[in-house]
Design an enzyme around this catalytic site. Structure first.
Site, PDB file in Angstrom:
ATOM      1  N   SER A   2     197.473  63.072  55.364  1.00 23.53           N
ATOM      2  CA  SER A   2     198.454  63.134  54.269  1.00 23.53           C
ATOM      3  C   SER A   2     199.821  62.669  54.747  1.00 23.53           C
ATOM      4  O   SER A   2     200.410  63.247  55.665  1.00 23.53           O
ATOM      5  CB  SER A   2     198.571  64.562  53.744  1.00 23.53           C
ATOM      6  OG  SER A   2     199.735  64.663  52.944  1.00 23.53           O
ATOM      7  N   HIS A  56     196.141  59.668  52.360  1.00 24.93           N
ATOM      8  CA  HIS A  56     196.352  60.589  51.241  1.00 24.93           C
ATOM      9  C   HIS A  56     197.835  60.601  50.899  1.00 24.93           C
ATOM     10  O   HIS A  56     198.680  60.861  51.765  1.00 24.93           O
ATOM     11  CB  HIS A  56     195.867  61.978  51.654  1.00 24.93           C
ATOM     12  CG  HIS A  56     195.907  63.000  50.568  1.00 24.93           C
ATOM     13  ND1 HIS A  56     194.924  63.097  49.604  1.00 24.93           N
ATOM     14  CD2 HIS A  56     196.810  63.976  50.291  1.00 24.93           C
ATOM     15  CE1 HIS A  56     195.210  64.097  48.779  1.00 24.93           C
ATOM     16  NE2 HIS A  56     196.355  64.652  49.176  1.00 24.93           N
ATOM     17  N   ASP A  93     200.679  62.188  48.585  1.00 26.49           N
ATOM     18  CA  ASP A  93     201.009  63.341  47.743  1.00 26.49           C
ATOM     19  C   ASP A  93     202.257  63.071  46.916  1.00 26.49           C
ATOM     20  O   ASP A  93     203.363  63.068  47.443  1.00 26.49           O
ATOM     21  CB  ASP A  93     201.262  64.563  48.632  1.00 26.49           C
ATOM     22  CG  ASP A  93     199.984  65.130  49.197  1.00 26.49           C
ATOM     23  OD1 ASP A  93     199.063  65.419  48.412  1.00 26.49           O
ATOM     24  OD2 ASP A  93     199.900  65.281  50.439  1.00 26.49           O
ATOM     25  N   MET A 131     204.778  64.389  44.152  1.00 32.26           N
ATOM     26  CA  MET A 131     205.219  65.665  43.557  1.00 32.26           C
ATOM     27  C   MET A 131     206.477  65.436  42.748  1.00 32.26           C
ATOM     28  O   MET A 131     207.396  64.750  43.210  1.00 32.26           O
ATOM     29  CB  MET A 131     205.525  66.662  44.672  1.00 32.26           C
ATOM     30  CG  MET A 131     204.370  66.899  45.619  1.00 32.26           C
ATOM     31  SD  MET A 131     204.886  68.036  46.914  1.00 32.26           S
ATOM     32  CE  MET A 131     203.366  68.141  47.856  1.00 32.26           C
ATOM     33  N   HIS A 160     197.291  61.469  45.222  1.00 41.45           N
ATOM     34  CA  HIS A 160     197.147  62.822  44.673  1.00 41.45           C
ATOM     35  C   HIS A 160     198.385  63.127  43.828  1.00 41.45           C
ATOM     36  O   HIS A 160     199.459  63.388  44.357  1.00 41.45           O
ATOM     37  CB  HIS A 160     197.003  63.806  45.851  1.00 41.45           C
ATOM     38  CG  HIS A 160     196.919  65.240  45.456  1.00 41.45           C
ATOM     39  ND1 HIS A 160     197.010  66.272  46.365  1.00 41.45           N
ATOM     40  CD2 HIS A 160     196.737  65.829  44.257  1.00 41.45           C
ATOM     41  CE1 HIS A 160     196.890  67.434  45.745  1.00 41.45           C
ATOM     42  NE2 HIS A 160     196.737  67.190  44.454  1.00 41.45           N
ATOM     43  N   MET A 185     200.600  65.320  41.770  1.00 39.99           N
ATOM     44  CA  MET A 185     200.986  66.689  41.387  1.00 39.99           C
ATOM     45  C   MET A 185     202.171  66.546  40.454  1.00 39.99           C
ATOM     46  O   MET A 185     203.306  66.892  40.793  1.00 39.99           O
ATOM     47  CB  MET A 185     201.320  67.486  42.658  1.00 39.99           C
ATOM     48  CG  MET A 185     200.074  67.871  43.441  1.00 39.99           C
ATOM     49  SD  MET A 185     200.441  68.332  45.139  1.00 39.99           S
ATOM     50  CE  MET A 185     200.429  66.713  45.898  1.00 39.99           C
ATOM     51  N   MET A 216     191.847  72.312  45.945  1.00 41.21           N
ATOM     52  CA  MET A 216     193.034  72.675  46.736  1.00 41.21           C
ATOM     53  C   MET A 216     192.712  73.923  47.554  1.00 41.21           C
ATOM     54  O   MET A 216     192.263  74.936  47.008  1.00 41.21           O
ATOM     55  CB  MET A 216     194.234  72.957  45.832  1.00 41.21           C
ATOM     56  CG  MET A 216     194.878  71.731  45.206  1.00 41.21           C
ATOM     57  SD  MET A 216     195.360  70.427  46.360  1.00 41.21           S
ATOM     58  CE  MET A 216     196.487  71.284  47.465  1.00 41.21           C
ATOM     59  N   ASP A 237     191.875  70.029  50.567  1.00 42.91           N
ATOM     60  CA  ASP A 237     193.252  69.639  50.883  1.00 42.91           C
ATOM     61  C   ASP A 237     194.125  70.879  51.050  1.00 42.91           C
ATOM     62  O   ASP A 237     194.273  71.661  50.122  1.00 42.91           O
ATOM     63  CB  ASP A 237     193.762  68.757  49.729  1.00 42.91           C
ATOM     64  CG  ASP A 237     195.195  68.282  49.917  1.00 42.91           C
ATOM     65  OD1 ASP A 237     195.751  68.470  51.007  1.00 42.91           O
ATOM     66  OD2 ASP A 237     195.747  67.710  48.953  1.00 42.91           O
TER      67      ASP A 237
HETATM   68  C1  DX5 Z   1     199.890  70.057  49.366  1.00 41.28           C
HETATM   69  C2  DX5 Z   1     199.368  68.653  49.552  1.00 41.28           C
HETATM   70  C3  DX5 Z   1     198.577  68.461  50.802  1.00 41.28           C
HETATM   71  C4  DX5 Z   1     199.339  68.720  52.069  1.00 41.28           C
HETATM   72  C5  DX5 Z   1     198.398  68.814  53.224  1.00 41.28           C
HETATM   73  O1  DX5 Z   1     200.392  70.181  48.070  1.00 41.28           O
HETATM   74  O2  DX5 Z   1     198.533  68.292  48.481  1.00 41.28           O
HETATM   75  O3  DX5 Z   1     198.004  67.161  50.815  1.00 41.28           O
HETATM   76  O4  DX5 Z   1     200.279  67.722  52.333  1.00 41.28           O
HETATM   77  O5  DX5 Z   1     199.134  69.074  54.357  1.00 41.28           O
HETATM   78  P1  DX5 Z   1     198.622  70.079  55.482  1.00 41.28           P
HETATM   79  O6  DX5 Z   1     197.370  69.494  56.044  1.00 41.28           O
HETATM   80  O7  DX5 Z   1     199.761  70.111  56.442  1.00 41.28           O
HETATM   81  O8  DX5 Z   1     198.367  71.408  54.815  1.00 41.28           O
HETATM   82 ZN    ZN Z   2     197.303  66.435  48.598  1.00 39.73          ZN
END
Ligand code: DX5
Ligand code: ZN
Length: 231
Positions: free
Chosen positions: A16, A41, A43, A45, A74, A76, A145, A183
């Site tokens: 990620s 990956h 993320d 947000m 991903h 969010m 998750m 994840d």
């Molecule tokens: C959390 C994200 C994850 C996160 C994973 O909301 O969706 O992808 O970055 O990071 P680690 O492996 O550090 O928990």
């Molecule tokens: Zn994620």
């Protein structure tokens, strides 16, 4: 006589980007690519669906020419249909939306596939697995998750495993070719647990990007998961 056809999936490791050095994204992506990552990956947000803001489509588009890695985006974000075209254009190979982020998940998943991307749906730890059943024909992957979404570096929640197991059963019962991704807080020390419940795609932020040797970290997570995969 009926035959149950089991879909075989290899273990995939998806570092990620959230745990990378944001001042050196190109360098860090190249590092995990040569370290053996399968997916990147990403993320996204929005500060509304989750209480944190990360990065958006322009950052993904900027990285696209610099790596061959599969872009696993991903989202969010609230009401993701508004931005699907932007993320496709930025170079996403797969787009994951959250079940909890919109009213009509099927419409969004269909829009993702119509744009030529793989489509996936994710649930937060408190969302029951059964809500996903009507969505199975519309997805290539389900993301369970294993922490509350919003931040990297949290602790893996083993209480999300019954959901993982139920999803795995639902997929098998329906004969679908759908991968399960986990994840949040994944490390080589705990990856065997979700693998034993049917996960084949492992997101790891901190465990890969903060490792002294990212190649060893990826290899160790892969081995831990592969050991418990059924033959
Ligand atoms: C959390 C994200 C994850 C996160 C994973 O909301 O969706 O992808 O970055 O990071 P680690 O492996 O550090 O928990
Ligand atoms: Zn994620």
């Amino acid at each position: 006589m009926y035959m149950v056809i089991m879909m075989k999936h290899n273990v995939k490791i998806a570092p990620s980007l959230l745990a990378a050095d944001f001042a050196n994204l190109q360098r860090d992506v190249a590092a995990v690519e040569s370290a053996g990552a399968d997916y990147l990956h990403l993320d996204v947000m929005d500060g509304v669906f989750v209480p944190n803001i990360s990065f958006g489509a322009p950052v993904i588009a900027a990285l696209r020419p610099h790596t061959k890695l599969f872009f696993d985006v991903h989202l969010m974000i609230t009401d993701p249909i508004r931005y699907i075209a932007d993320f496709v254009k930025a170079g996403a190979d797969s787009i994951t939306i959250h079940y909890e982020s919109c009213e009509n998940q099927i419409e969004v998943l269909e829009a993702i596939r119509a744009a030529g991307c793989k489509a996936a749906v994710s649930i937060k730890p408190a969302t029951p697995a059964f809500v996903l059943e009507p969505l199975l024909p519309y997805v290539d992957m389900i993301l369970v998750m294993t922490v509350e979404p919003g931040f990297g570096g949290q602790k893996f929640m083993p209480e999300t495993m019954p959901n993982t197991e139920s999803i795995s059963r639902m997929i098998r019962a329906g004969g679908y070719d759908i991968e399960i991704q986990v994840d949040g807080g994944i490390t080589a020390a705990n990856a065997a647990l979700p693998a034993s419940h049917g996960a084949t795609v492992f997101v790891a932020g901190s465990a890969v990007f903060k490792a002294e040797d990212p190649a060893a970290a990826i290899r160790d997570i892969r081995h831990a998961a592969e050991e418990v995969l059924p033959e």
